[in-house]
Write a protein that holds these residues in place. Structure first.
Motif, PDB file in Angstrom:
ATOM      1  N   ASP A 155       0.825  -1.127   0.138  1.00  0.00           N
ATOM      2  CA  ASP A 155      -0.197   0.093   0.059  1.00  0.00           C
ATOM      3  C   ASP A 155       1.103   0.430  -0.164  1.00  0.00           C
ATOM      4  O   ASP A 155       2.004   1.383   0.485  1.00  0.00           O
ATOM      5  CB  ASP A 155      -0.884   0.247   1.353  1.00  0.00           C
ATOM      6  N   PRO A 156       0.946   1.881  -1.081  1.00  0.00           N
ATOM      7  CA  PRO A 156      -0.078   2.029  -2.038  1.00  0.00           C
ATOM      8  C   PRO A 156       0.372   1.393  -2.844  1.00  0.00           C
ATOM      9  O   PRO A 156       1.888   0.736  -3.229  1.00  0.00           O
ATOM     10  CB  PRO A 156      -0.130   3.712  -2.355  1.00  0.00           C
ATOM     11  N   PRO A 157      -0.233   0.574  -3.861  1.00  0.00           N
ATOM     12  CA  PRO A 157       0.318  -0.071  -4.979  1.00  0.00           C
ATOM     13  C   PRO A 157       1.374   0.122  -5.874  1.00  0.00           C
ATOM     14  O   PRO A 157       2.241  -1.009  -6.349  1.00  0.00           O
ATOM     15  CB  PRO A 157      -0.858  -0.719  -5.706  1.00  0.00           C
ATOM     16  N   THR A 158       1.542   1.256  -6.007  1.00  0.00           N
ATOM     17  CA  THR A 158       2.311   1.416  -6.987  1.00  0.00           C
ATOM     18  C   THR A 158       3.507   2.111  -6.047  1.00  0.00           C
ATOM     19  O   THR A 158       4.673   2.682  -6.813  1.00  0.00           O
ATOM     20  CB  THR A 158       2.501   3.420  -7.238  1.00  0.00           C
ATOM     21  N   ALA A 159       3.417   1.776  -5.337  1.00  0.00           N
ATOM     22  CA  ALA A 159       5.137   2.358  -4.353  1.00  0.00           C
ATOM     23  C   ALA A 159       6.584   1.665  -4.400  1.00  0.00           C
ATOM     24  O   ALA A 159       7.192   1.639  -4.050  1.00  0.00           O
ATOM     25  CB  ALA A 159       4.634   1.797  -2.425  1.00  0.00           C
ATOM     26  N   LEU A 160       5.941   0.235  -4.651  1.00  0.00           N
ATOM     27  CA  LEU A 160       7.180  -0.757  -4.576  1.00  0.00           C
ATOM     28  C   LEU A 160       7.506  -1.032  -6.389  1.00  0.00           C
ATOM     29  O   LEU A 160       9.037  -1.025  -6.818  1.00  0.00           O
ATOM     30  CB  LEU A 160       6.813  -1.868  -4.448  1.00  0.00           C
ATOM     31  N   THR A 161       7.354  -0.335  -7.235  1.00  0.00           N
ATOM     32  CA  THR A 161       7.263  -0.243  -8.596  1.00  0.00           C
ATOM     33  C   THR A 161       8.094   1.570  -9.281  1.00  0.00           C
ATOM     34  O   THR A 161       8.158   1.045 -10.703  1.00  0.00           O
ATOM     35  CB  THR A 161       6.344  -0.236  -9.577  1.00  0.00           C
ATOM     36  N   GLY A 162       8.078   1.954  -7.875  1.00  0.00           N
ATOM     37  CA  GLY A 162       8.663   3.951  -9.157  1.00  0.00           C
ATOM     38  C   GLY A 162      10.050   3.871  -8.267  1.00  0.00           C
ATOM     39  O   GLY A 162      10.468   5.539  -8.696  1.00  0.00           O
ATOM     40  N   GLY A 163      10.899   3.232  -8.255  1.00  0.00           N
ATOM     41  CA  GLY A 163      11.955   3.612  -7.471  1.00  0.00           C
ATOM     42  C   GLY A 163      12.425   4.180  -5.916  1.00  0.00           C
ATOM     43  O   GLY A 163      10.865   4.135  -5.648  1.00  0.00           O
ATOM     44  N   PRO A 164      13.161   4.294  -5.307  1.00  0.00           N
ATOM     45  CA  PRO A 164      13.180   4.914  -4.422  1.00  0.00           C
ATOM     46  C   PRO A 164      12.073   5.778  -3.747  1.00  0.00           C
ATOM     47  O   PRO A 164      11.584   5.764  -2.735  1.00  0.00           O
ATOM     48  CB  PRO A 164      14.901   4.923  -3.859  1.00  0.00           C
ATOM     49  N   ARG A 165      12.038   6.922  -5.153  1.00  0.00           N
ATOM     50  CA  ARG A 165      11.390   8.160  -4.539  1.00  0.00           C
ATOM     51  C   ARG A 165       9.783   7.714  -4.216  1.00  0.00           C
ATOM     52  O   ARG A 165       9.548   8.572  -3.324  1.00  0.00           O
ATOM     53  CB  ARG A 165      11.319   8.644  -6.151  1.00  0.00           C
ATOM     54  N   ALA A 166       9.030   6.601  -4.808  1.00  0.00           N
ATOM     55  CA  ALA A 166       8.012   6.687  -4.798  1.00  0.00           C
ATOM     56  C   ALA A 166       7.475   5.139  -3.516  1.00  0.00           C
ATOM     57  O   ALA A 166       6.952   4.967  -2.480  1.00  0.00           O
ATOM     58  CB  ALA A 166       7.652   4.906  -5.697  1.00  0.00           C
ATOM     59  N   LEU A 167       9.198   4.334  -3.078  1.00  0.00           N
ATOM     60  CA  LEU A 167       8.801   4.269  -1.672  1.00  0.00           C
ATOM     61  C   LEU A 167       9.284   4.965  -0.216  1.00  0.00           C
ATOM     62  O   LEU A 167       8.421   4.692   0.359  1.00  0.00           O
ATOM     63  CB  LEU A 167      10.367   3.410  -1.006  1.00  0.00           C
ATOM     64  N   ALA A 168       8.601   5.933  -0.624  1.00  0.00           N
ATOM     65  CA  ALA A 168       8.671   6.923   0.511  1.00  0.00           C
ATOM     66  C   ALA A 168       7.269   7.478   0.946  1.00  0.00           C
ATOM     67  O   ALA A 168       7.019   7.378   1.562  1.00  0.00           O
ATOM     68  CB  ALA A 168       8.718   8.441   0.033  1.00  0.00           C
ATOM     69  N   ASP A 169       6.856   6.967   0.203  1.00  0.00           N
ATOM     70  CA  ASP A 169       4.765   6.432  -0.217  1.00  0.00           C
ATOM     71  C   ASP A 169       4.361   4.908   0.650  1.00  0.00           C
ATOM     72  O   ASP A 169       3.469   4.864   0.850  1.00  0.00           O
ATOM     73  CB  ASP A 169       4.112   7.029  -1.166  1.00  0.00           C
ATOM     74  N   LEU A 170       5.278   4.076   0.697  1.00  0.00           N
ATOM     75  CA  LEU A 170       4.999   3.095   1.101  1.00  0.00           C
ATOM     76  C   LEU A 170       4.865   2.853   2.683  1.00  0.00           C
ATOM     77  O   LEU A 170       5.014   3.170   3.566  1.00  0.00           O
ATOM     78  CB  LEU A 170       6.279   1.613   1.450  1.00  0.00           C
ATOM     79  N   THR A 171       3.854   2.316   2.955  1.00  0.00           N
ATOM     80  CA  THR A 171       2.479   2.101   4.283  1.00  0.00           C
ATOM     81  C   THR A 171       2.587   0.609   4.678  1.00  0.00           C
ATOM     82  O   THR A 171       2.496   0.519   5.940  1.00  0.00           O
ATOM     83  CB  THR A 171       0.907   3.026   3.945  1.00  0.00           C
ATOM     84  N   ARG A 172       2.368  -0.296   3.852  1.00  0.00           N
ATOM     85  CA  ARG A 172       2.109  -1.882   4.287  1.00  0.00           C
ATOM     86  C   ARG A 172       3.369  -1.932   3.338  1.00  0.00           C
ATOM     87  O   ARG A 172       3.115  -1.919   1.932  1.00  0.00           O
ATOM     88  CB  ARG A 172       1.154  -2.121   4.435  1.00  0.00           C
ATOM     89  N   LEU A 173       3.592  -3.931   3.557  1.00  0.00           N
ATOM     90  CA  LEU A 173       4.443  -4.915   2.827  1.00  0.00           C
ATOM     91  C   LEU A 173       3.726  -5.840   2.766  1.00  0.00           C
ATOM     92  O   LEU A 173       4.485  -6.002   4.268  1.00  0.00           O
ATOM     93  CB  LEU A 173       5.757  -4.502   2.501  1.00  0.00           C
TER      94      LEU A 173
END
Length: 368
Positions: A155-173
């Motif tokens: 969560d969100p689903p896109t957090a893993l696929t957009g590089g480290p910039r997207a990882l900043a939004d990761l809340t669940r894995l």
């Protein structure tokens, strides 16, 4: 008088020659000077670019073409090697720095999703073991893209696929589905790097700048990888090799992988120890013979094998930046530079001919 038996086991000369091409060039030059010598080639790799070519040359096996997602999201051709129920994967084919033009480098957005697709293709082939070679990556996402491709849920689903910039939004894995895909399959992580995932010795701080990460962004990107680790398994972030290939090592360890030195993996696959015992002299080489060569790279690995076989080891390199004392500590008798022989312009412009000329010159000293 019998000729000298010579084993030629170089790494790639980055940017100019593959390991296979380098071995052929050295052999060609040596034979010109010493046609009576017995010359055997065993191109090498530490798990980075050239891993598949080297293993295919040594083992044979079946090459399987796969189209995967490149580091910038574009379709990218890659190749699996299948041999005796083992699949060999070269991560650089899916996320390598060489796949990203210099003017488009943005490691904060680059993904390892394609490496996960390669891993899936290997599993679909029904193998019982997968060996993933790490090195030469242009990514720094902690292997998040690979986890997504293998079925991890975020969560969100896109957090893993957009590089480290997207990882900043990761809340669940949740990586359970990804682990289940590997049930019953041995996963080996072949890497020459023993850095952890995070901190001053981690993937971001040590290797990020050479991939294009700006200094002022290192803390931000390291924090993004720390978020990934906190939601997955923080203890594994400290494991040796977790920081390899921009943290791709971490993701593979998270999925149950076991790290093995890349050079040792290739050396055993090509039968290097036995070949070294059956010759009089071992030659190795790489583009730049420098202080990094001592830490798990091909040159130091080949020198170690030669020393165990009680055979002298000589290095032919594009450039030599190692003094005699450091050289001896690595088990290397002598080192010779292409640039010193022909000049930098010729060495880069005609790399094969230049390396062959150096081998011919070295043979005058080391052949009978």
């Amino acid at each position: 008088m019998a000729g000298v038996r010579v084993l030629i086991a170089p790494d790639k000369f980055a940017g100019t020659l593959s390991a296979v091409e380098a071995a052929e060039a050295i052999a060609e030059g040596w034979r010109r000077q010493a046609p009576g010598d017995e010359v055997l080639t065993a191109p090498m790799s530490d798990g980075g670019p050239g891993f598949i070519d080297v293993l295919h040359a040594a083992l044979g096996g079946e090459l399987q073409a796969v189209t995967v997602t490149g580091p910038l999201g574009e379709p990218t051709p890659a190749t699996l090697l299948l041999h005796e129920r083992t699949a060999y994967v070269e991560s650089a084919q899916a996320c390598g720095l060489a796949l990203v033009p210099a003017d488009r480098r943005d490691p904060e957005a680059a993904t390892t999703y394609g490496v996960g697709e390669l891993l899936r293709a290997a599993l679909d082939a029904g193998v019982r073991r997968v060996v993933v070679g790490l090195g030469g990556s242009g990514t720094n996402d902690g292997g998040a893209g690979l986890l997504a491709a293998m079925g991890a849920v975020a969560d969100p689903p896109t957090a893993l696929t957009g590089g480290p910039r997207a990882l900043a939004d990761l809340t669940r894995l949740d990586v359970r589905a990804a682990r289940e895909r590997l049930a019953g399959v041995e996963l080996l992580v072949a890497s020459d790097v023993d850095n952890p995932l995070l901190g001053l010795r981690g993937a971001t701080n040590v290797f990020g700048p050479q991939k294009g990460l700006r200094r002022e962004r290192l803390v931000v990107v390291d924090a993004a990888l720390a978020r990934l680790a906190d939601l997955a398994d923080r203890r594994l972030a400290d494991a040796k090799g977790a920081g390899a290939a921009g943290g791709l090592g971490y993701a593979l360890l998270l999925l149950g992988g076991r790290r093995v030195p890349g050079i040792d993996t290739v050396a055993q696959a090509v039968g290097l120890p036995e070949k070294a015992r059956n010759v009089d002299l071992v030659l190795t080489g790489e583009g730049s013979f420098d202080f990094q060569s001592a830490s798990g790279k091909v040159v130091s690995g080949v020198a170690t094998v030669a020393a165990r076989a009680l055979r002298p080891c000589v290095v032919l390199a594009g450039q030599v930046h190692v003094g005699a004392r450091e050289m001896r500590a690595m088990g290397v008798e002598s080192a010779y530079s292409v640039v010193d022989l022909v000049g930098e312009k010729e060495a880069l412009g005609r790399p094969r001919e230049s390396l062959a000329a150096l081998a011919e010159r070295v043979a005058r000293t080391w052949s009978r």
